[in-house]
Design a protein around this motif. Structure first.
Motif, PDB file in Angstrom:
ATOM      1  N   VAL A  23       0.841  -1.199   0.000  1.00 22.17           N
ATOM      2  CA  VAL A  23       0.000   0.000   0.000  1.00 22.17           C
ATOM      3  C   VAL A  23       0.877   1.251   0.000  1.00 22.17           C
ATOM      4  CG1 VAL A  23      -1.791   1.259   1.252  1.00 22.17           C
ATOM      5  CG2 VAL A  23      -1.876  -1.244   1.146  1.00 22.17           C
ATOM      6  N   ASP A  24       1.938   1.242   0.792  1.00 24.11           N
ATOM      7  CA  ASP A  24       2.863   2.385   0.814  1.00 24.11           C
ATOM      8  C   ASP A  24       3.458   2.632  -0.562  1.00 24.11           C
ATOM      9  OD1 ASP A  24       2.401   2.746   3.524  1.00 24.11           O
ATOM     10  OD2 ASP A  24       4.197   1.643   4.141  1.00 24.11           O
ATOM     11  N   CYS A  25       3.844   1.567  -1.257  1.00 22.09           N
ATOM     12  CA  CYS A  25       4.405   1.698  -2.608  1.00 22.09           C
ATOM     13  C   CYS A  25       3.370   2.230  -3.588  1.00 22.09           C
ATOM     14  CB  CYS A  25       4.956   0.360  -3.094  1.00 22.09           C
ATOM     15  SG  CYS A  25       6.548  -0.053  -2.385  1.00 22.09           S
ATOM     16  N   LEU A  26       2.133   1.785  -3.464  1.00 19.98           N
ATOM     17  CA  LEU A  26       1.085   2.292  -4.344  1.00 19.98           C
ATOM     18  C   LEU A  26       0.923   3.797  -4.177  1.00 19.98           C
ATOM     19  CD1 LEU A  26      -1.631  -0.489  -4.107  1.00 19.98           C
ATOM     20  CD2 LEU A  26      -0.336   0.177  -6.125  1.00 19.98           C
ATOM     21  N   TYR A  27       0.921   4.261  -2.938  1.00 24.46           N
ATOM     22  CA  TYR A  27       0.787   5.702  -2.703  1.00 24.46           C
ATOM     23  C   TYR A  27       2.023   6.462  -3.164  1.00 24.46           C
ATOM     24  CZ  TYR A  27      -3.663   5.747  -0.287  1.00 24.46           C
ATOM     25  OH  TYR A  27      -5.003   5.662  -0.004  1.00 24.46           O
ATOM     26  N   ARG A  28       3.175   5.861  -3.030  1.00 23.75           N
ATOM     27  CA  ARG A  28       4.411   6.541  -3.414  1.00 23.75           C
ATOM     28  C   ARG A  28       4.592   6.605  -4.932  1.00 23.75           C
ATOM     29  NH1 ARG A  28      10.594   5.113  -1.603  1.00 23.75           N
ATOM     30  NH2 ARG A  28      11.549   6.730  -2.843  1.00 23.75           N
ATOM     31  N   PHE A  29       4.309   5.500  -5.620  1.00 27.50           N
ATOM     32  CA  PHE A  29       4.617   5.412  -7.046  1.00 27.50           C
ATOM     33  C   PHE A  29       3.393   5.324  -7.951  1.00 27.50           C
ATOM     34  CE2 PHE A  29       8.302   3.438  -4.894  1.00 27.50           C
ATOM     35  CZ  PHE A  29       9.276   4.327  -5.315  1.00 27.50           C
ATOM     36  N   GLY A  30       2.241   5.070  -7.385  1.00 28.09           N
ATOM     37  CA  GLY A  30       1.059   4.799  -8.195  1.00 28.09           C
ATOM     38  C   GLY A  30       0.394   6.030  -8.765  1.00 28.09           C
ATOM     39  N   ARG A  31      -0.614   5.772  -9.550  1.00 33.50           N
ATOM     40  CA  ARG A  31      -1.405   6.815 -10.190  1.00 33.50           C
ATOM     41  C   ARG A  31      -2.730   6.939  -9.450  1.00 33.50           C
ATOM     42  NH1 ARG A  31      -2.886   6.064 -16.410  1.00 33.50           N
ATOM     43  NH2 ARG A  31      -0.633   5.821 -16.437  1.00 33.50           N
ATOM     44  N   MET A  32      -3.167   8.170  -9.227  1.00 33.30           N
ATOM     45  CA  MET A  32      -4.454   8.419  -8.577  1.00 33.30           C
ATOM     46  C   MET A  32      -5.422   8.950  -9.626  1.00 33.30           C
ATOM     47  SD  MET A  32      -3.398  10.090  -4.926  1.00 33.30           S
ATOM     48  CE  MET A  32      -4.937   9.739  -4.128  1.00 33.30           C
ATOM     49  N   THR A  33      -6.593   8.340  -9.678  1.00 28.99           N
ATOM     50  CA  THR A  33      -7.642   8.793 -10.589  1.00 28.99           C
ATOM     51  C   THR A  33      -8.957   8.848  -9.827  1.00 28.99           C
ATOM     52  OG1 THR A  33      -8.129   6.538 -11.323  1.00 28.99           O
ATOM     53  CG2 THR A  33      -6.506   7.779 -12.614  1.00 28.99           C
ATOM     54  N   PRO A  34      -9.852   9.706 -10.266  1.00 28.44           N
ATOM     55  CA  PRO A  34     -11.163   9.779  -9.596  1.00 28.44           C
ATOM     56  C   PRO A  34     -11.939   8.475  -9.776  1.00 28.44           C
ATOM     57  CG  PRO A  34     -10.821  11.660 -11.067  1.00 28.44           C
ATOM     58  CD  PRO A  34      -9.708  10.694 -11.328  1.00 28.44           C
ATOM     59  N   ALA A  35     -12.671   8.113  -8.740  1.00 21.32           N
ATOM     60  CA  ALA A  35     -13.535   6.937  -8.780  1.00 21.32           C
ATOM     61  C   ALA A  35     -14.946   7.383  -8.395  1.00 21.32           C
ATOM     62  CB  ALA A  35     -13.018   5.864  -7.822  1.00 21.32           C
ATOM     63  N   PRO A  36     -15.957   6.601  -8.734  1.00 17.97           N
ATOM     64  CA  PRO A  36     -17.334   6.981  -8.376  1.00 17.97           C
ATOM     65  C   PRO A  36     -17.486   7.219  -6.874  1.00 17.97           C
ATOM     66  CG  PRO A  36     -17.337   5.097  -9.866  1.00 17.97           C
ATOM     67  CD  PRO A  36     -15.907   5.342  -9.470  1.00 17.97           C
ATOM     68  N   GLY A  37     -18.324   8.164  -6.522  1.00 17.36           N
ATOM     69  CA  GLY A  37     -18.591   8.451  -5.117  1.00 17.36           C
ATOM     70  C   GLY A  37     -17.653   9.485  -4.534  1.00 17.36           C
ATOM     71  N   GLY A  38     -16.864  10.152  -5.382  1.00 17.57           N
ATOM     72  CA  GLY A  38     -15.973  11.204  -4.897  1.00 17.57           C
ATOM     73  C   GLY A  38     -14.729  10.688  -4.201  1.00 17.57           C
ATOM     74  N   ILE A  39     -14.345   9.459  -4.475  1.00 18.44           N
ATOM     75  CA  ILE A  39     -13.146   8.891  -3.869  1.00 18.44           C
ATOM     76  C   ILE A  39     -12.043   8.781  -4.919  1.00 18.44           C
ATOM     77  CG2 ILE A  39     -14.432   7.658  -2.078  1.00 18.44           C
ATOM     78  CD1 ILE A  39     -14.145   5.117  -3.762  1.00 18.44           C
ATOM     79  N   GLU A  48       3.866   3.208 -14.511  1.00 19.44           N
ATOM     80  CA  GLU A  48       4.299   3.614 -13.173  1.00 19.44           C
ATOM     81  C   GLU A  48       5.247   2.586 -12.567  1.00 19.44           C
ATOM     82  OE1 GLU A  48       0.669   5.587 -14.318  1.00 19.44           O
ATOM     83  OE2 GLU A  48       0.965   3.451 -13.992  1.00 19.44           O
ATOM     84  N   SER A  49       4.965   1.318 -12.818  1.00 20.98           N
ATOM     85  CA  SER A  49       5.823   0.258 -12.288  1.00 20.98           C
ATOM     86  C   SER A  49       7.231   0.357 -12.859  1.00 20.98           C
ATOM     87  CB  SER A  49       5.208  -1.099 -12.622  1.00 20.98           C
ATOM     88  OG  SER A  49       6.025  -2.146 -12.178  1.00 20.98           O
ATOM     89  N   ARG A  50       7.317   0.547 -14.170  1.00 21.70           N
ATOM     90  CA  ARG A  50       8.647   0.668 -14.803  1.00 21.70           C
ATOM     91  C   ARG A  50       9.396   1.889 -14.301  1.00 21.70           C
ATOM     92  NH1 ARG A  50       6.415  -0.745 -20.727  1.00 21.70           N
ATOM     93  NH2 ARG A  50       6.400  -3.008 -20.521  1.00 21.70           N
ATOM     94  N   GLN A  51       8.682   3.008 -14.153  1.00 21.06           N
ATOM     95  CA  GLN A  51       9.310   4.236 -13.663  1.00 21.06           C
ATOM     96  C   GLN A  51       9.804   4.050 -12.232  1.00 21.06           C
ATOM     97  OE1 GLN A  51      10.205   6.961 -15.214  1.00 21.06           O
ATOM     98  NE2 GLN A  51      10.976   7.908 -13.355  1.00 21.06           N
ATOM     99  N   ALA A  52       9.013   3.399 -11.397  1.00 19.89           N
ATOM    100  CA  ALA A  52       9.406   3.155 -10.003  1.00 19.89           C
ATOM    101  C   ALA A  52      10.664   2.293  -9.947  1.00 19.89           C
ATOM    102  CB  ALA A  52       8.262   2.484  -9.238  1.00 19.89           C
ATOM    103  N   VAL A  53      10.719   1.253 -10.773  1.00 17.61           N
ATOM    104  CA  VAL A  53      11.895   0.374 -10.792  1.00 17.61           C
ATOM    105  C   VAL A  53      13.134   1.176 -11.202  1.00 17.61           C
ATOM    106  CG1 VAL A  53      12.961  -1.588 -11.982  1.00 17.61           C
ATOM    107  CG2 VAL A  53      10.622  -1.763 -11.122  1.00 17.61           C
ATOM    108  N   ARG A  54      13.001   2.044 -12.231  1.00 22.19           N
ATOM    109  CA  ARG A  54      14.137   2.879 -12.656  1.00 22.19           C
ATOM    110  C   ARG A  54      14.607   3.784 -11.520  1.00 22.19           C
ATOM    111  NH1 ARG A  54      11.388   3.086 -17.594  1.00 22.19           N
ATOM    112  NH2 ARG A  54      10.337   5.025 -17.027  1.00 22.19           N
ATOM    113  N   GLU A  55      13.651   4.434 -10.846  1.00 17.16           N
ATOM    114  CA  GLU A  55      13.998   5.331  -9.744  1.00 17.16           C
ATOM    115  C   GLU A  55      14.699   4.573  -8.615  1.00 17.16           C
ATOM    116  OE1 GLU A  55      10.809   7.754  -8.244  1.00 17.16           O
ATOM    117  OE2 GLU A  55      10.077   8.128 -10.281  1.00 17.16           O
TER     118      GLU A  55
END
Length: 89
Positions: A23-39, A48-55
């Motif tokens: 979960v920490d990695c998802l927040y650090r390297f992942g992409r955030m997009t709007p989801a139904p219900g305002g979340i 994002e995975s490839r970019q995280a591995v490079r970093e």
């Protein structure tokens, strides 16, 4: 992080074997997009995975070379830095 999880999330993560580190990695390297219900949806796509591995590989290379360096910090600024002397026996 545990205190940010709802009761439902805690139960589901345990059932699904989703660890806090993931979960920490998802927040650090992942992409955030709007989801139904305002979340927000947080996920790690291929890009994002490839970019995280490079970093992270870059950080590993830096850490391998930083192991013999010391800096002296005066609080407001760095005073100096030096490499540790290798001791020969």
């Amino acid at each position: 992080m545990e205190n940010r999880l709802s009761r439902h999330a805690r139960i589901r993560f345990r059932q699904r074997g989703i660890r806090d580190e993931v979960v920490d990695c998802l927040y650090r390297f992942g992409r955030m997009t709007p989801a139904p219900g305002g979340i927000e949806r947080v996920y790690l796509g291929r890009r994002e995975s490839r970019q995280a591995v490079r970093e992270l590989k870059k950080v590993i290379r830096i850490l391998e070379h930083a192991g013999d360096i010391t800096i002296l910090d005066g609080g407001e600024c760095i005073i100096t830095g030096y490499r540790k002397r290798k001791r020969y026996r």
